[in-house]
Write an enzyme that holds these catalytic residues in place. Structure first.
Site, mmCIF file in Angstrom:
data_model
loop_
_atom_site.group_PDB
_atom_site.id
_atom_site.type_symbol
_atom_site.label_atom_id
_atom_site.label_comp_id
_atom_site.label_asym_id
_atom_site.label_seq_id
_atom_site.Cartn_x
_atom_site.Cartn_y
_atom_site.Cartn_z
ATOM 1 C CG LEU A 1 -2.168 -1.078 1.082
ATOM 2 C CD1 LEU A 1 -2.848 -1.030 2.265
ATOM 3 C CD2 LEU A 1 -2.902 -0.620 -0.071
ATOM 4 C CB CYS A 2 4.242 2.127 1.709
ATOM 5 S SG CYS A 2 5.255 0.633 1.156
ATOM 6 C CB THR A 3 4.430 0.537 -3.632
ATOM 7 O OG1 THR A 3 5.552 0.098 -3.160
ATOM 8 C CG2 THR A 3 4.752 0.941 -4.961
#
Length: 421
Positions: A182-184
């Site tokens: 999700l951070c990407t």
């Protein structure tokens, strides 16, 4: 016999002559072709690229009583490989148009379309068919139909329930679904797929606050596509298209027309062999790879003895006082099942149905009744549950067989259910 030398000439070469690799019960003759056309009933699941080919091949192979089920409508992107559809058909149900087109071209065949989800049909519907042929690109949907087929005598892939491995026995063959951190997605997207998943997994919830995303709703998909395009433009990433958006969100594996035609021909031939006995069936899994030249390999897989679908089933020992409501709670907590929102059927009788609301209301009163009473006070028997389960961190629908033994019934022993009867 005039028809034998014309339209059915090639079919009669298989059905009118003896051979060395035929089934032990094979008896060549024109009666076999007549029986095939009169009594065999085939269900084609899916009317997309593979489903269109299957309908055509089955109709031309002598099958006259065919049903097709599909929940999708025709889109422009389908037209390059789903040959039964035309530009004027865009927006119409695939099942309806596919059935109409085949019946227009192949006289004598009757195809009944069903424009709905496969889960909307009950077990009685599926039990009416001699052959179930899958034209699906979804592993979840294949697993569901596999569970349905293995809950009674039937066929899928070439799956003879209780004899050959079922779909679930070899589910490990499929690679795990690609997941992006999700951070990407939120901070450093690098591909078109990252932009699409950002719109699907993050932006949708931000804007719609709790409203469930429906991958089969064209308006929902269009919204994700539009948001993905904005995200891609912001980061200078090319390649976001509507068809790619569908593929990423629904995990669709791309297919080309020639591959669909080859695999469909193999499926139709296996259906003909199973019904007529004119040759031995494939044993039991065929892989076609046309990427680097022609390569076809037949592999024999082995049954998983503890398979939750085609195996003996999960054994549950219950008190006769356990209500249907308590039973539903127990299978939600069982480590091998972890089923949420299950519907329950017993010998074709619906004990409780989660949806649609009208059926839930009709069966709600059963929740407070003892399961023992609902199962006609038998000491042991098999029950089927259809619900959602977690696999690889994703929710998917499944249909499972449970072996129920009621404690304290005279004459019962632990060995009574060993066969999974």
């Amino acid at each position: 016999m005039g028809e034998s030398t014309g339209r059915w000439r090639d079919l009669d070469k298989l059905l009118l002559r003896p051979g060395n690799i035929v089934s032990p019960n094979f008896e060549p003759g024109t009666e076999l072709r007549d029986d095939l056309q009169t009594y065999a009933r085939v269900l084609v699941v899916g009317a997309g690229g593979l489903g269109c080919e299957l309908l055509k091949d089955l109709a031309l192979s002598g099958f006259r009583n065919i049903d097709v089920i599909d929940m999708d409508r025709i889109e422009v992107s389908n037209l390059n490989r789903q040959f039964l559809f035309r530009l004027q058909d865009v927006g119409k149900p695939k099942a309806d148009v596919a059935a109409m087109r085949v019946m227009e071209r192949v006289s004598g065949v009757n195809i009944i379309p069903h424009f709905c989800r496969i889960e909307d049909k009950d077990l009685d519907f599926y039990s009416n068919f001699t052959i179930i042929a899958l034209g699906l690109d979804s592993i979840e949907a294949r697993s569901y139909i596999n569970g349905v087929a293995c809950s009674f005598l039937g066929h899928a892939r070439v799956i003879l329930p209780g004899k050959t491995p079922c779909f679930e026995c070899t589910i490990w063959l499929f690679p795990p679904q690609v997941k992006f951190p999700l951070c990407t997605l939120a901070e450093t997207p690098r591909t078109a797929a990252h932009c699409i998943e950002y719109a699907h997994l993050i932006k949708w919830d931000e804007v719609h606050s709790g409203k469930s995303f429906d991958a089969d709703d064209p308006e929902h998909m269009q919204w994700v596509y539009s948001e993905a395009v904005k995200r891609a433009e912001l980061f200078g990433i090319p390649g976001v298209t509507y068809s790619l958006t569908q593929g990423v969100v629904k995990n669709i594996i791309p297919a080309i027309a020639s591959t669909n035609a080859i695999i469909s021909a193999a499926c139709a031939l296996e259906a003909l062999k199973i019904m007529s006995g004119c040759s031995k069936t494939m044993s039991n899994y065929l892989t076609y790879n046309g990427l680097a030249g022609l390569h076809t390999k037949v592999t024999e897989f082995v049954r998983e003895k503890d398979c939750l679908v085609c195996g003996p089933g999960v054994l549950l020992e219950l008190d006769t006082s356990v209500t249907l409501q308590k039973f539903i709670e127990l299978i939600g907590e069982h480590p091998l099942l972890l089923l949420s929102k299950p519907s329950v059927t017993y010998r074709g009788k619906t004990l409780y149905m989660q949806a649609p609301p009208v059926l839930e209301e009709m069966t709600r009163s059963n929740l407070k009744l003892p399961l023992y009473d609902l199962m006609d006070k038998v000491a042991k028997d098999v029950i089927h549950v259809n619900g959602m389960t977690s696999k690889n961190d994703t929710k998917q629908s499944c249909l499972l067989k449970l072996r129920i033994v009621f404690k304290g019934i005279d004459g019962m022993t632990d060995m009574d259910m060993a066969s999974g009867a």
